[in-house]
Design a protein around this motif. Structure first.
Motif, PDB file in Angstrom:
ATOM      1  N   TYR A   1      69.022 -19.999  43.969  1.00 41.24           N
ATOM      2  CA  TYR A   1      68.305 -19.013  43.553  1.00 41.24           C
ATOM      3  C   TYR A   1      68.261 -19.139  41.968  1.00 41.24           C
ATOM      4  O   TYR A   1      67.053 -18.997  41.435  1.00 41.24           O
ATOM      5  N   ARG A   2      69.364 -18.984  41.559  1.00 44.93           N
ATOM      6  CA  ARG A   2      69.583 -18.989  39.956  1.00 44.93           C
ATOM      7  C   ARG A   2      68.954 -20.047  39.462  1.00 44.93           C
ATOM      8  O   ARG A   2      68.138 -20.179  38.410  1.00 44.93           O
ATOM      9  N   ALA A   3      69.300 -21.539  39.857  1.00 40.08           N
ATOM     10  CA  ALA A   3      68.690 -22.563  39.283  1.00 40.08           C
ATOM     11  C   ALA A   3      67.052 -22.926  39.455  1.00 40.08           C
ATOM     12  O   ALA A   3      66.645 -23.484  38.461  1.00 40.08           O
ATOM     13  N   GLN A   4      66.686 -22.289  40.635  1.00 39.14           N
ATOM     14  CA  GLN A   4      65.137 -22.555  40.647  1.00 39.14           C
ATOM     15  C   GLN A   4      64.385 -21.611  40.188  1.00 39.14           C
ATOM     16  O   GLN A   4      63.264 -21.639  39.756  1.00 39.14           O
ATOM     17  N   THR A   5      64.903 -20.429  40.315  1.00 41.15           N
ATOM     18  CA  THR A   5      63.813 -19.277  39.939  1.00 41.15           C
ATOM     19  C   THR A   5      64.177 -18.601  38.684  1.00 41.15           C
ATOM     20  O   THR A   5      63.463 -18.247  37.728  1.00 41.15           O
ATOM     21  N   VAL A   6      65.711 -18.141  38.603  1.00 45.92           N
ATOM     22  CA  VAL A   6      65.929 -17.364  37.334  1.00 45.92           C
ATOM     23  C   VAL A   6      66.233 -18.113  35.982  1.00 45.92           C
ATOM     24  O   VAL A   6      65.493 -17.593  35.055  1.00 45.92           O
ATOM     25  N   VAL A   7      66.955 -19.278  35.954  1.00 46.56           N
ATOM     26  CA  VAL A   7      67.095 -19.974  34.704  1.00 46.56           C
ATOM     27  C   VAL A   7      65.646 -20.304  34.190  1.00 46.56           C
ATOM     28  O   VAL A   7      65.567 -20.211  32.861  1.00 46.56           O
ATOM     29  N   PRO A   8      64.660 -21.080  34.803  1.00 49.92           N
ATOM     30  CA  PRO A   8      63.654 -21.533  34.082  1.00 49.92           C
ATOM     31  C   PRO A   8      62.859 -20.251  33.307  1.00 49.92           C
ATOM     32  O   PRO A   8      62.677 -20.685  32.064  1.00 49.92           O
ATOM     33  N   ASN A   9      62.930 -19.297  33.597  1.00 55.20           N
ATOM     34  CA  ASN A   9      62.270 -18.195  33.192  1.00 55.20           C
ATOM     35  C   ASN A   9      63.134 -17.600  31.925  1.00 55.20           C
ATOM     36  O   ASN A   9      62.733 -17.297  30.831  1.00 55.20           O
ATOM     37  N   ARG A  10      64.363 -17.572  32.142  1.00 54.93           N
ATOM     38  CA  ARG A  10      65.331 -17.298  31.253  1.00 54.93           C
ATOM     39  C   ARG A  10      65.327 -18.162  29.878  1.00 54.93           C
ATOM     40  O   ARG A  10      65.530 -17.600  28.579  1.00 54.93           O
ATOM     41  N   VAL A  11      65.188 -19.466  30.171  1.00 56.63           N
ATOM     42  CA  VAL A  11      65.084 -20.446  29.208  1.00 56.63           C
ATOM     43  C   VAL A  11      64.025 -20.361  28.189  1.00 56.63           C
ATOM     44  O   VAL A  11      64.150 -20.211  26.897  1.00 56.63           O
ATOM     45  N   LEU A  12      62.643 -20.093  28.830  1.00 53.45           N
ATOM     46  CA  LEU A  12      61.623 -19.643  27.844  1.00 53.45           C
ATOM     47  C   LEU A  12      62.093 -18.446  27.006  1.00 53.45           C
ATOM     48  O   LEU A  12      61.754 -18.319  25.970  1.00 53.45           O
ATOM     49  N   LYS A  13      62.405 -17.549  27.802  1.00 54.78           N
ATOM     50  CA  LYS A  13      62.661 -16.154  27.162  1.00 54.78           C
ATOM     51  C   LYS A  13      63.569 -16.507  25.883  1.00 54.78           C
ATOM     52  O   LYS A  13      63.632 -15.913  24.697  1.00 54.78           O
ATOM     53  N   MET A  14      64.600 -17.128  26.367  1.00 52.44           N
ATOM     54  CA  MET A  14      65.638 -17.313  25.151  1.00 52.44           C
ATOM     55  C   MET A  14      65.195 -18.304  24.119  1.00 52.44           C
ATOM     56  O   MET A  14      65.592 -17.645  23.095  1.00 52.44           O
ATOM     57  N   GLU A  15      64.570 -19.062  24.227  1.00 54.11           N
ATOM     58  CA  GLU A  15      63.845 -20.124  23.117  1.00 54.11           C
ATOM     59  C   GLU A  15      63.193 -19.074  22.540  1.00 54.11           C
ATOM     60  O   GLU A  15      62.976 -18.986  21.039  1.00 54.11           O
ATOM     61  N   GLU A  16      62.386 -18.171  22.997  1.00 54.19           N
ATOM     62  CA  GLU A  16      61.355 -17.160  22.106  1.00 54.19           C
ATOM     63  C   GLU A  16      62.266 -16.046  21.367  1.00 54.19           C
ATOM     64  O   GLU A  16      61.930 -15.782  20.209  1.00 54.19           O
ATOM     65  N   ALA A  17      63.574 -15.649  22.113  1.00 54.87           N
ATOM     66  CA  ALA A  17      64.293 -14.698  21.263  1.00 54.87           C
ATOM     67  C   ALA A  17      64.887 -15.619  20.145  1.00 54.87           C
ATOM     68  O   ALA A  17      65.104 -14.953  19.168  1.00 54.87           O
ATOM     69  N   ILE A  18      65.176 -16.750  20.090  1.00 57.05           N
ATOM     70  CA  ILE A  18      66.076 -17.419  19.073  1.00 57.05           C
ATOM     71  C   ILE A  18      64.961 -17.768  18.020  1.00 57.05           C
ATOM     72  O   ILE A  18      65.309 -17.273  16.825  1.00 57.05           O
ATOM     73  N   LYS A  19      63.608 -18.122  18.370  1.00 57.37           N
ATOM     74  CA  LYS A  19      62.697 -18.537  17.411  1.00 57.37           C
ATOM     75  C   LYS A  19      62.535 -17.061  16.515  1.00 57.37           C
ATOM     76  O   LYS A  19      62.361 -17.258  15.303  1.00 57.37           O
TER      77      LYS A  19
END
Ligand SMILES: Nc1ncnc2c1ncn2[C@@H]1O[C@H](COP(=O)(O)OP(=O)(O)OP(=O)(O)O)[C@@H](O)[C@H]1O
Ligand SMILES: C[C@@](O)(CCOP(=O)(O)OP(=O)(O)O)CC(=O)O
Length: 419
Positions: free
Chosen positions: A233-251
């Motif tokens: 569940y983490r790999a398929q559903t949670v992380v893809p969304n978190r990665v996008l948000k994290m990239e935005e937070a860093i930017k």
């Protein structure tokens, strides 16, 4: 090959940082190629504080490939070392050095290397020594063998030594893209931003235990892939969304979002460990106390003051948005975890100047620290439960060490210095 007499030794030395994931890699879809089940994002730490230094030497007089890690000879027969050596050798080019040593591209297959490496922090203790170590090995072999500087390709070779190592090929903020191809050719790391992009960040590591851990990351994640429904569940559903948000937070330098995602992802990684059969416990009571301290502080302020993240071990990696918050955090940590032997200077390593920012110059200053206001049981102190703290910051990627006196191999004997 020039100098047929075979008495020459050609060397290169490099230094590579370690990295700490803020979105974790946990689980492989291919064990041999080390292909992950999800993307991950990390920060590269200042190599002055946490890094591997590696010297690689080549000579026609070496009868076999050999390696020494922290002064002890270790076997290179494992698949991971062999993959890195094979992939780098494949890409080796002609070399001609200023002393007249000439090595032709095709000669590299016949020549053997000696490798000596040293970590300036504990090995196999959950501080990602394998990340710094394999990144350094691949980077430095690449320099010795005049391999074309394609960092994406170097990252995919380092990945075959240890997954997290692919992220240590760059400084700053790094994303490991999981890729789709079966041969792993698109499973590479990319730099999201260099270390200057958000250089206010201060990183404090509480080294809770520097003993070698019971369950290695490699076997732990294998068990999680086989048994944890949460991992899927983490790999398929949670992380893809978190990665996008994290990239935005860093930017956008959005610390609130960065901290929330970092803490949530660390907690979910440890939840996956607990969801594994048999369960894996990387954190201990001290780790939990540090989480509680940070959570209470963040809650009392209404917005994150610091972020925490824990890898496959009990050590806490705490990320503050600036020196002010780092100093406040340090005061709280020193109150709760005073040094066992009252020796403050060895209790804080790395950037010790953070102690002056916190107004702590002596052990008397530690004893005079007030209990953090947000703690409900202010009398609780845990002297000696933290071995020491490392204060660090974001750092740059691998570098060549040009000062020959820092080489770990003697250029005359071809053996590690002191052997
Ligand atoms: N400087 C180095 N050069 C080459 N290989 C290294 C180096 N340092 C560590 N390693 C390799 O990495 C192994 C340790 O990796 P392991 O994953 O167990 O611990 P860790 O990387 O410190 O912790 P973690 O990855 O869980 O944070 C060592 O046994 C060795 O094979
Ligand atoms: C918890 C982690 O640090 C796991 C690191 O695992 P490794 O990269 O050490 O594992 P292997 O690929 O099997 O060598 C999270 C992370 O760094 O993303």
């Amino acid at each position: 090959m020039a100098a047929e007499e075979g008495q020459w030794v050609l060397m290169a030395t490099g230094r590579s940082p370690t990295n700490i994931a803020v979105i974790k890699y946990w689980g492989k879809r291919d064990e041999a190629l080390i292909l992950p089940v999800n993307d991950s994002i990390s920060v590269t730490l200042d190599p002055d504080h946490l890094s591997a230094t590696t010297t690689v030497a080549v000579s026609p007089s070496f009868p076999s490939d050999r390696m020494w890690l922290n002064g002890q000879e270790i076997s290179l027969s494992g698949g991971r070392f062999q993959s890195c050596l094979r992939e780098i050798r494949k890409r080796a080019q002609d070399v001609e050095d200023e002393k007249g040593i000439r090595i032709k591209k095709e000669d590299w297959e016949k020549l053997h290397v000696h490798i000596a490496s040293y970590n300036n922090f504990p090995t196999a203790a959950g501080l990602a020594s394998s990340a710094a170590g394999f990144a350094c090995l691949v980077f430095t072999l690449g320099k010795l063998m005049n391999v074309k500087e394609d960092y994406g390709e170097l990252s995919s070779i380092a990945r075959q030594g240890s997954g997290s190592a692919c992220r240590s090929i760059y400084g700053g903020f790094v994303k490991w893209c999981m890729g789709k191809n079966d041969d792993g050719s698109d499973s590479i790391a990319v730099q999201l931003a260099d270390e200057t992009h958000w250089n206010d960040l201060v990183i404090i590591i509480a080294v809770v235990s520097s003993k070698q851990k019971e369950t290695s990351s490699t076997s732990g994640m294998r068990d999680s892939v086989e048994t944890s429904p949460l991992l899927q569940y983490r790999a398929q559903t949670v992380v893809p969304n978190r990665v996008l948000k994290m990239e935005e937070a860093i930017k956008s330098h959005n610390f609130e979002s960065f901290a929330k995602l970092t803490c949530a992802d660390s907690n979910q990684f440890h939840a996956v460990c607990l969801d594994t059969s048999p369960p894996i416990f990387y954190m201990n009571d001290t780790s939990h106390r540090i989480i509680s301290l940070v959570e209470k502080w963040n809650h009392s302020e209404g917005t994150p003051q610091v972020a925490y993240t824990f890898d496959a071990g009990p050590n806490a990696v705490l990320i503050a948005p600036n020196r002010k918050n780092a100093a406040l955090l340090l005061k709280k940590l020193l109150y709760c975890f005073p040094p066992q032997d009252n020796d403050l200077s060895s209790y804080m390593v790395g950037d010790k100047s953070i102690l002056s920012d916190a107004g702590v110059k002596s052990i008397e200053d530690v004893e005079a620290l007030p209990a953090p206001a947000e703690m409900k049981t202010p009398s609780q102190q845990f002297k000696g439960d933290v071995s020491y703290f490392i204060c660090s910051r974001l750092g740059a990627g691998p570098k060549v060490v040009t000062d020959e006196s820092l080489a770990l191999i003697d250029s005359f004997t071809g053996l590690p210095k002191g052997v």
